[in-house]
Write a protein that holds these residues in place. Structure first.
Motif: not given
Length: 199
Positions: A68-70, A131-135, A158-162
């Motif tokens: 989560t921190h990463a 952003l995808s990796l962070g999420i 989330t995937f659909s929104w991106m």
């Protein structure tokens, strides 16, 4: 029927040349430049606000997992880099007055156009991947508390929104901005040619 054809041929042969004075064109260009500058400032402010919002997650929540921190740090890095790119573009469009240095401003406007192209076509994908990796890294800890059907729904939404933002929204924004900047460049080129004719 012959009368209609005659009227239609007269109408088509009649061309109206619209002449806009330099002052009117300059006022239109000034309005459009101010609009682009204001939009640029709003974009930067929005990115700074999102940076503060994401950073505040580290203060207000006690995350246990390193993932989560990463993920949050990847988010913050992506937002910071994009904000810097937006700021560089903003400086190009606002660093000199187009009424006193029209040719210099035109050069900067063309550089701004290239900067925006790079932002939407190259940096955007790096931003989206970050952003995808962070999420994904954040979801490792957060979704562990959810039931299977709920985390599957969150991931799907989330995937659909991106995908929606990366395809339809991005294309519409790119097209609109490309046309807007190209029109502004054309106006400044016409203004420059009018000033040369008057000199």
């Amino acid at each position: 029927m012959q009368e209609f054809d005659h009227i239609q041929s007269l109408w088509q042969s009649h061309s109206i040349e619209v002449k806009i004075s330099s002052e009117e064109m300059l006022m239109q260009a000034k309005k459009e430049v101010n609009s682009i500058r204001n939009k640029s400032i709003l974009n930067i402010a929005g990115m700074l606000l999102s940076f503060v919002a994401v950073a505040s997650l580290l203060v207000w929540f006690d995350f246990q997992s390193w993932t989560t921190h990463a993920g949050i740090f990847i988010f913050l890095a992506a937002i910071a880099v994009t904000t810097l790119m937006l700021y560089r573009g903003h400086r190009l469009i606002s660093k000199n007055d187009f009424t006193t240095h029209p040719n210099e401003f035109l050069v900067n406007l063309k550089l701004y156009q290239i900067s925006r192209f790079n932002l939407y076509n190259k940096l955007y994908w790096i931003y989206a991947i970050a952003l995808s990796l962070g999420i994904s890294l954040c979801f490792v800890e957060i979704l562990a508390y959810f039931e299977t059907w709920l985390w599957a729904l969150v991931i799907l939404l989330t995937f659909s929104w991106m995908v929606f933002c990366s395809t339809l929204v991005r294309k519409a924004v790119v097209k609109k901005e490309k046309e807007r900047i190209a029109l502004l460049i054309e106006k400044f080129e016409r203004l420059a040619s009018q000033f040369k004719e008057q000199a």
